[in-house]
Enzyme design. Structure first.
Site, short mmCIF file in Angstrom:
data_model
loop_
_atom_site.label_atom_id
_atom_site.label_comp_id
_atom_site.label_asym_id
_atom_site.label_seq_id
_atom_site.Cartn_x
_atom_site.Cartn_y
_atom_site.Cartn_z
N ASN A 33 1.05 -1.08 -0.05
CA ASN A 33 0.01 0.07 -0.01
C ASN A 33 0.95 1.25 0.06
O ASN A 33 1.67 1.46 0.98
CB ASN A 33 -0.93 0.11 1.10
CG ASN A 33 -1.88 1.29 1.28
OD1 ASN A 33 -1.79 2.23 0.59
ND2 ASN A 33 -2.70 1.20 2.34
N LYS A 82 3.27 0.54 3.15
CA LYS A 82 3.01 -0.22 4.08
C LYS A 82 2.94 -1.48 3.15
O LYS A 82 2.60 -1.74 2.27
CB LYS A 82 1.44 -0.01 4.40
CG LYS A 82 1.36 1.27 5.44
CD LYS A 82 -0.27 1.21 5.85
CE LYS A 82 -0.41 2.60 6.43
NZ LYS A 82 -2.08 2.60 6.80
N GLU A 88 -8.37 -5.95 4.54
CA GLU A 88 -8.38 -5.63 3.18
C GLU A 88 -7.01 -6.23 2.40
O GLU A 88 -7.06 -6.53 1.35
CB GLU A 88 -8.27 -4.02 2.91
CG GLU A 88 -9.18 -3.24 3.55
CD GLU A 88 -9.30 -1.96 3.65
OE1 GLU A 88 -9.62 -1.14 2.88
OE2 GLU A 88 -8.73 -1.44 4.76
N ASP A 104 -9.03 11.65 17.38
CA ASP A 104 -8.81 10.45 17.77
C ASP A 104 -9.97 10.08 18.64
O ASP A 104 -10.31 10.65 19.67
CB ASP A 104 -7.63 10.36 18.60
CG ASP A 104 -7.24 8.44 18.77
OD1 ASP A 104 -8.46 7.83 19.30
OD2 ASP A 104 -6.35 8.11 18.35
N MET A 105 -10.92 9.18 18.03
CA MET A 105 -12.12 8.97 18.82
C MET A 105 -11.93 8.35 20.13
O MET A 105 -12.75 8.40 20.99
CB MET A 105 -12.98 7.76 17.92
CG MET A 105 -14.44 7.82 18.45
SD MET A 105 -15.40 9.25 18.38
CE MET A 105 -15.73 9.50 16.65
N ARG A 106 -10.93 7.67 20.44
CA ARG A 106 -10.65 7.41 21.99
C ARG A 106 -10.68 8.42 22.71
O ARG A 106 -11.13 8.58 23.91
CB ARG A 106 -9.38 6.42 21.84
CG ARG A 106 -9.59 5.22 21.43
CD ARG A 106 -7.93 4.57 21.05
NE ARG A 106 -7.47 5.27 20.25
CZ ARG A 106 -6.19 5.00 19.86
NH1 ARG A 106 -5.37 3.74 20.24
NH2 ARG A 106 -5.33 5.56 18.90
N ARG A 159 -2.42 -2.06 -3.45
CA ARG A 159 -3.56 -1.39 -3.13
C ARG A 159 -3.79 0.01 -3.84
O ARG A 159 -2.75 0.81 -3.96
CB ARG A 159 -4.02 -0.94 -1.61
CG ARG A 159 -5.39 -0.26 -1.34
CD ARG A 159 -5.13 0.68 -0.19
NE ARG A 159 -5.92 1.44 0.15
CZ ARG A 159 -6.10 2.63 0.54
NH1 ARG A 159 -5.10 3.01 1.17
NH2 ARG A 159 -7.37 3.34 0.97
N ARG A 199 -12.09 15.11 8.53
CA ARG A 199 -12.98 15.52 7.44
C ARG A 199 -14.39 16.13 7.80
O ARG A 199 -14.96 15.15 8.48
CB ARG A 199 -12.86 14.47 6.25
CG ARG A 199 -11.54 14.00 5.78
CD ARG A 199 -11.68 12.74 4.87
NE ARG A 199 -10.37 12.42 4.53
CZ ARG A 199 -10.19 10.80 4.19
NH1 ARG A 199 -11.26 10.23 4.43
NH2 ARG A 199 -9.00 10.59 3.94
N ASN A 203 -10.96 6.66 11.15
CA ASN A 203 -10.60 8.09 11.13
C ASN A 203 -11.29 8.43 9.66
O ASN A 203 -11.67 9.73 9.57
CB ASN A 203 -8.91 8.52 11.02
CG ASN A 203 -8.81 10.07 11.31
OD1 ASN A 203 -8.54 10.51 10.41
ND2 ASN A 203 -8.74 10.22 12.68
N GLY A 220 -15.36 1.04 14.32
CA GLY A 220 -16.42 0.29 14.28
C GLY A 220 -16.31 -1.02 15.02
O GLY A 220 -16.99 -1.64 15.70
N HIS A 235 -13.09 2.57 0.08
CA HIS A 235 -13.04 1.38 0.96
C HIS A 235 -13.77 0.54 0.46
O HIS A 235 -14.11 -0.36 1.13
CB HIS A 235 -13.84 1.95 2.46
CG HIS A 235 -13.21 2.84 3.24
ND1 HIS A 235 -14.07 3.92 3.89
CD2 HIS A 235 -11.73 3.24 3.78
CE1 HIS A 235 -13.07 4.84 4.35
NE2 HIS A 235 -11.99 4.52 4.21
N HIS A 261 -17.97 1.16 7.51
CA HIS A 261 -16.43 1.12 7.80
C HIS A 261 -16.38 2.62 8.57
O HIS A 261 -16.17 3.49 8.15
CB HIS A 261 -15.78 1.22 6.57
CG HIS A 261 -14.30 1.22 6.62
ND1 HIS A 261 -13.68 0.19 6.07
CD2 HIS A 261 -13.59 2.15 6.83
CE1 HIS A 261 -12.46 0.56 6.23
NE2 HIS A 261 -12.21 1.56 6.58
#
Length: 393
Positions: free
Chosen positions: A8, A15, A380, A279-281, A91, A238, A208, A329, A180, A205
């Site tokens: 990727n 990656k 993925e 960061d959702m945490r 990818r 975003r 972030n 998720g 995605h 999905h």
């Protein structure tokens, strides 16, 4: 047995995962990241199947040097010879309308990916750099391209057209493409194994970057991301969907440039703009403490998700399963619970114990729920590896 390398390539990163393939069994034997390519402080890391980790700090002026370092690390414990690599799967973010499925790469397809760079200027050129690097270092190894947009090519025109003059689509390729797709395809296949192939599924999905997809009988019917990944639900940084005149208004009234508005919408908005956290945490921690902006931000985020799910239930004419995947998720019981509580009218009851477990496929709806809900970890890279094996047989 085969060894498949999945790459990727980003503009300054690479990656990778190396799979050992034995029939239907796909085992990750090593994975890692080359980062800061073309930037000071570049480095490459690797993690082997036994948990051992290594890191090398080295100049990485181009993707070719980055890939050389990756190969050296793989030779230090994952493989004994580069000839063991059977094929390389890439990818690719954008396939436009040209690529409706994964392909075996040749000069024609590589040039086509490069030609689509106008639709993904940050991603497609980087992917081509990764492909060319493999060509130079492993010239005889087959390469494949797996496209994020391909799964969404089954959308009907009524779902992908915008209310613009038609020539904006026919001449300039402006339409809903979605992203995605490889993840949503994986989720569709895994969910079908549980509830059957002829099903109506809404795949969430949530990471972030996030997108929601309506799937019927294994095919995408609609998806929340649009011409770019900026569209859809609120994300980490975003904005998601907004009144399309807002950027023009900001440029006019606040004297901001195109570049500044682009940065505002992509990098400074979303949960970061609403709560101060991307960061959702961190958002969850602040939400549980009752911090006002975090509470409002979380409510807005959940409302966005619920609104898209509701729209897709209408588009599909019902729903059999709602699936949560990706970083948020898969790992946020709070968000799953808040979303499903607002969908209780569908006859969904939450299995609290299952919802609080992590790591595996879980049905988080209680027995007897009219609509079933699942957590399914996405993969993925495995999808890319599987497509690569299929294309190189």
């Amino acid at each position: 047995m085969q060894k498949i390398l999945v790459l990727n390539s980003g503009s300054s990163s690479l990656k990778y995962q190396l799979f050992d393939v034995d029939g239907e069994n796909y085992t990750v034997i090593a994975k890692g990241l080359a980062e800061r390519i073309g930037i000071d402080g570049s480095k490459v890391n690797i993690k082997f199947a036994d948990g051992t980790k290594k890191e090398v700090v080295a100049p990485l002026p181009t993707h070719k040097e980055a890939l050389k370092e990756v190969f050296d690390l793989l030779l230090d414990g994952a493989i004994s010879d580069l000839n063991e690599i059977s094929a390389v799967g890439h990818r690719i973010v954008h396939g436009g309308e040209i690529f409706r499925e994964s392909v075996l790469l040749n000069e024609t397809s590589i040039n086509a990916i490069e030609d689509l760079s106008a639709l993904a200027p940050l991603h497609n050129p980087a992917a081509v750099l990764g492909i060319r690097a493999v060509q130079e270092l492993l010239p005889t190894v087959a390469q494949t391209a797996v496209f994020d947009t391909a799964f969404h090519q089954t959308m009907p025109k009524e779902a992908f057209l915008y209310g613009l003059p038609l020539e904006q689509y026919t001449k300039h390729q402006i339409r809903r493409y979605g992203m995605h797709g490889t993840s949503h395809r994986y989720i569709a296949q895994e969910t079908a194994k549980i509830i059957g192939e002829n099903a109506k599924i809404i795949s969430c999905h949530l990471g972030n970057g996030a997108s929601i997809t309506a799937i019927k009988d294994g095919k995408c019917m609609d998806t929340s991301m649009g011409f770019t990944p900026l569209a859809g639900i609120i994300m980490g940084t975003r904005s998601g969907d907004i009144d399309p005149y807002i950027p023009l208004h900001i440029m006019k009234e606040q004297n901001m440039s195109v570049e500044e508005v682009n940065k505002l919408l992509n990098k400074q908005s979303g949960m970061l703009g609403l709560t101060g956290f991307s960061d959702m945490r961190d958002v969850e921690d602040a939400y549980l403490k009752g911090e006002k902006n975090a509470v409002v931000g979380m409510q807005t985020y959940v409302y966005n998700i619920v609104k898209f799910i509701g729209a897709y239930i209408a588009a599909l004419g019902g729903v059999d399963a709602i699936v949560f995947t990706a970083g948020i998720g898969e790992n946020s019981p709070i968000i799953r619970k808040l979303v499903l509580q607002r969908l209780a009218y569908l006859g969904i009851e939450i299995n609290e114990e299952a919802n609080n477990r992590r790591g595996d496929i879980e049905e988080i709806s209680a027995k007897g729920s009219k609509v079933r809900a699942f957590v399914i970890p996405t993969n993925e890279e495995m999808m890319i590896a599987k497509d690569t094996v299929a294309l190189t047989k």
